[in-house]
Write an enzyme that holds these catalytic residues in place. Structure first.
Site, mmCIF file in Angstrom:
data_model
loop_
_atom_site.group_PDB
_atom_site.id
_atom_site.type_symbol
_atom_site.label_atom_id
_atom_site.label_comp_id
_atom_site.label_asym_id
_atom_site.label_seq_id
_atom_site.Cartn_x
_atom_site.Cartn_y
_atom_site.Cartn_z
ATOM 1 C CE1 TYR A 152 25.189 46.912 -125.202
ATOM 2 C CE2 TYR A 152 26.080 47.743 -123.329
ATOM 3 C CZ TYR A 152 25.491 46.817 -124.114
ATOM 4 O OH TYR A 152 25.479 45.340 -123.461
ATOM 5 C CE LYS A 159 24.700 43.738 -120.340
ATOM 6 N NZ LYS A 159 24.273 42.291 -119.886
HETATM 7 P P1 NAD Z 1 21.372 36.288 -126.902
HETATM 8 O O1 NAD Z 1 20.245 37.065 -127.798
HETATM 9 O O2 NAD Z 1 21.572 34.816 -127.490
HETATM 10 O O3 NAD Z 1 20.955 36.061 -125.603
HETATM 11 C C1 NAD Z 1 19.927 36.835 -124.769
HETATM 12 C C2 NAD Z 1 18.788 36.184 -124.252
HETATM 13 O O4 NAD Z 1 18.110 36.995 -123.504
HETATM 14 C C3 NAD Z 1 18.037 35.302 -125.254
HETATM 15 O O5 NAD Z 1 18.176 33.985 -124.814
HETATM 16 C C4 NAD Z 1 16.650 35.968 -124.812
HETATM 17 O O6 NAD Z 1 15.625 34.980 -125.006
HETATM 18 C C5 NAD Z 1 16.917 36.544 -123.243
HETATM 19 N N1 NAD Z 1 15.783 37.207 -122.945
HETATM 20 C C6 NAD Z 1 15.506 38.580 -123.398
HETATM 21 N N2 NAD Z 1 14.258 38.933 -122.949
HETATM 22 C C7 NAD Z 1 13.835 38.157 -121.885
HETATM 23 C C8 NAD Z 1 12.933 37.946 -120.969
HETATM 24 N N3 NAD Z 1 12.209 38.823 -120.821
HETATM 25 N N4 NAD Z 1 12.919 36.779 -119.969
HETATM 26 C C9 NAD Z 1 14.056 35.850 -120.187
HETATM 27 N N5 NAD Z 1 14.734 35.790 -121.191
HETATM 28 C C10 NAD Z 1 14.849 37.046 -121.860
HETATM 29 O O7 NAD Z 1 22.664 37.046 -126.764
HETATM 30 P P2 NAD Z 1 23.847 36.839 -125.827
HETATM 31 O O8 NAD Z 1 24.673 37.884 -126.708
HETATM 32 O O9 NAD Z 1 24.119 35.469 -125.765
HETATM 33 O O10 NAD Z 1 23.477 37.646 -124.597
HETATM 34 C C11 NAD Z 1 23.556 37.024 -123.234
HETATM 35 C C12 NAD Z 1 24.157 37.949 -122.449
HETATM 36 O O11 NAD Z 1 25.424 38.220 -122.623
HETATM 37 C C13 NAD Z 1 23.261 39.146 -122.305
HETATM 38 O O12 NAD Z 1 23.293 39.867 -120.946
HETATM 39 C C14 NAD Z 1 24.297 40.219 -123.036
HETATM 40 O O13 NAD Z 1 24.084 41.736 -122.792
HETATM 41 C C15 NAD Z 1 25.570 39.657 -122.695
HETATM 42 N N6 NAD Z 1 26.740 40.269 -123.456
HETATM 43 C C16 NAD Z 1 26.740 40.021 -124.717
HETATM 44 C C17 NAD Z 1 28.059 40.393 -125.620
HETATM 45 C C18 NAD Z 1 27.805 40.320 -127.089
HETATM 46 O O14 NAD Z 1 28.675 41.167 -127.837
HETATM 47 N N7 NAD Z 1 27.012 39.504 -127.502
HETATM 48 C C19 NAD Z 1 28.991 40.909 -124.918
HETATM 49 C C20 NAD Z 1 29.047 41.031 -123.447
HETATM 50 C C21 NAD Z 1 27.845 40.916 -122.894
#
Ligand code: NAD
Length: 252
Positions: A152, A159
């Site tokens: 990560y 984060k």
């Molecule tokens: P996802 O890829 O569906 O969502 C990530 C989003 O970030 C996308 O919609 C993308 O368009 C947006 N993004 C990236 N660069 C950007 C920018 N410059 N301006 C505006 N938007 C931008 O994936 P997700 O897993 O739903 O991620 C959402 C959140 O959840 C993130 O913060 C991620 O770190 C967090 N998260 C995810 C997980 C996992 O395992 N998927 C676990 C814990 C936390």
């Protein structure tokens, strides 16, 4: 009465139907909220198509988290659809590929990760604040940054900064009656997750979680986001709620 009756929620981060944000938007609508989405750059077309798959089609405004002008224009753009925001979801994460190699990453790899994945929480809070009133809530998504995960790397550092940013947002927005909290979700198979080179190493998560964990089910994390935006956490801010099957609480 539904959990978010009469509330309007701004949801960032809807990219596909697998996005955690898509499920927050869906559940928020099912719980009575009106929803406005944000999208950025080339992804905006996809987000607009996905927006039509929600129970009620939602308007989409532009927000690139690396562009300060978009944050400056946020309240005006949202204001074309609503005069009040009761909740804001931060669901934005990005790091260049080089950032997932801790010892070899350059500052050019790290800087966008910090800007887009951590600083953007403060920028979003500031951009939305003119439309928020006491009782409003900001909610974001983290992967528990209290330890170093395999693969990560600088996203984990981002984060950690994000989690700290949440506490400072809680400090500065608390006197205005606005709550700021995070959901520390277990791993979920989304577009962002697939860009983490070592994501498959998280596949065993369920085996080490007292409640088990389904890597393909974003709804537990989405439900927690909706709950934190509701009136049922009136005295909680600066908090990180783990929605990970209990993984964080047990030794291996
Ligand atoms: P996802 O890829 O569906 O969502 C990530 C989003 O970030 C996308 O919609 C993308 O368009 C947006 N993004 C990236 N660069 C950007 C920018 N410059 N301006 C505006 N938007 C931008 O994936 P997700 O897993 O739903 O991620 C959402 C959140 O959840 C993130 O913060 C991620 O770190 C967090 N998260 C995810 C997980 C996992 O395992 N998927 C676990 C814990 C936390």
């Amino acid at each position: 009465m539904a959990l978010l009756d009469g509330k309007t929620i701004l949801v960032t981060g809807v990219l596909t139907e697998s996005s955690i944000a898509f499920h927050v938007a869906r559940l928020a609508q099912e719980q009575g909220a009106s929803v406005v989405l944000t999208a950025f750059g080339r992804a905006a077309k996809i987000t607009s198509a996905i927006a039509r798959r929600l129970p009620q089609a939602a308007p989409v405004i532009e927000l690139d988290a690396s562009n300060q002008e978009d944050f400056d224009a946020l309240s005006t753009r949202v204001g074309e659809h609503t005069d009040q925001l009761d909740g804001v979801l931060h669901s934005i994460g990005f790091a260049p590929r080089g950032a997932f190699d801790f010892m070899n990453a350059s500052w050019e790899d790290v800087a966008p990760a910090l800007q887009i994945s951590a600083y953007s929480l403060k920028a979003l809070a500031k951009g939305a604040e003119p439309l928020m009133k006491p009782g409003g809530a900001l909610v974001g998504l983290t992967l528990d940054a209290s330890i170093a995960w395999p693969g990560y790397d600088w996203m984990g550092v981002a984060k950690a900064a994000f989690e700290s940013t949440n506490r400072y947002c809680a400090r500065d927005l608390g006197p205005k009656g606005i709550r700021c909290n995070l959901v520390a979700a277990g791993p979920i198979r989304t577009t962002a997750a697939k860009s983490i080179p070592a994501f498959d190493r998280f596949a065993q998560w369920g085996e080490h979680s007292p409640l088990g964990w389904d890597i393909s089910d974003p709804s537990p994390a989405a439900k927690a986001c909706v709950a934190l935006m509701s009136d049922w956490f009136p005295a909680t801010t600066g908090e990180i709620v783990h929605v990970d099957g209990g993984f964080h609480a047990v030794g291996d």
